[in-house]
Design a protein around this motif. Structure first.
Motif, PDB file in Angstrom:
ATOM      1  N   ILE A  13       4.087   3.089 -12.710  1.00 48.06           N
ATOM      2  CA  ILE A  13       5.200   3.021 -13.657  1.00 48.06           C
ATOM      3  C   ILE A  13       4.622   2.595 -15.005  1.00 48.06           C
ATOM      4  CG2 ILE A  13       7.349   1.848 -14.249  1.00 48.06           C
ATOM      5  CD1 ILE A  13       7.930   1.670 -11.261  1.00 48.06           C
ATOM      6  N   SER A  30       5.677   2.714  -8.299  1.00 48.50           N
ATOM      7  CA  SER A  30       6.802   3.202  -7.523  1.00 48.50           C
ATOM      8  C   SER A  30       6.275   3.418  -6.101  1.00 48.50           C
ATOM      9  CB  SER A  30       7.323   4.505  -8.119  1.00 48.50           C
ATOM     10  OG  SER A  30       8.394   4.984  -7.365  1.00 48.50           O
ATOM     11  N   ARG A  74      15.287   3.883  -6.067  1.00 47.36           N
ATOM     12  CA  ARG A  74      13.854   3.801  -5.816  1.00 47.36           C
ATOM     13  C   ARG A  74      13.462   2.371  -5.521  1.00 47.36           C
ATOM     14  NH1 ARG A  74      11.239   2.685 -11.214  1.00 47.36           N
ATOM     15  NH2 ARG A  74      12.989   2.318 -12.571  1.00 47.36           N
ATOM     16  N   LYS A  75      12.228   2.191  -5.122  1.00 41.90           N
ATOM     17  CA  LYS A  75      11.671   0.871  -4.881  1.00 41.90           C
ATOM     18  C   LYS A  75      10.403   0.755  -5.710  1.00 41.90           C
ATOM     19  CE  LYS A  75      10.406  -2.175  -1.068  1.00 41.90           C
ATOM     20  NZ  LYS A  75      10.322  -2.274   0.403  1.00 41.90           N
ATOM     21  N   LYS A  76      10.262  -0.369  -6.417  1.00 40.76           N
ATOM     22  CA  LYS A  76       9.040  -0.557  -7.178  1.00 40.76           C
ATOM     23  C   LYS A  76       8.383  -1.866  -6.766  1.00 40.76           C
ATOM     24  CE  LYS A  76      11.069  -2.414 -11.431  1.00 40.76           C
ATOM     25  NZ  LYS A  76      11.159  -2.226 -12.882  1.00 40.76           N
TER      26      LYS A  76
END
Length: 95
Positions: A13, A30, A74-76
């Protein structure tokens, strides 16, 4: 079923805020939604040959679109490296 590192770390990211963290050896990625912190740490160590100190994760909900539906959720992960670990070269070219 074991996952490979490329399935866990999807993309870096690159934002202004995430680039400020690179001075403190904090990198933002990400990641797969079903990945846990241990899997994320092992994947980063395997891909970039660094030592991970800690991993913080954030589940980001998709935003409402104007007319219909939502953007993708999403997951970061924010990965902090140890002091004696080398930096990730990919992010050095972005500054």
């Amino acid at each position: 079923m074991s996952k490979i590192a490329q399935d866990i770390i999807l993309r870096p990211i690159i934002t202004e805020e995430s680039m400020l963290g690179t001075a403190d050896k904090k990198y933002t990625f990400s990641v797969a939604k079903d990945a846990n912190k241990i899997e994320i740490a092992k994947a980063v160590e395997e891909l970039f040959k660094v030592e991970v100190k800690s991993v913080n994760t954030v589940n980001c909900r998709g935003k409402k679109r104007r007319f219909e539906g939502y953007t993708a959720s999403r997951k970061k992960a924010i990965v902090t490296l140890t002091e004696d670990s080398k930096a990730i070269e990919f992010f050095d070219g972005m500054m």
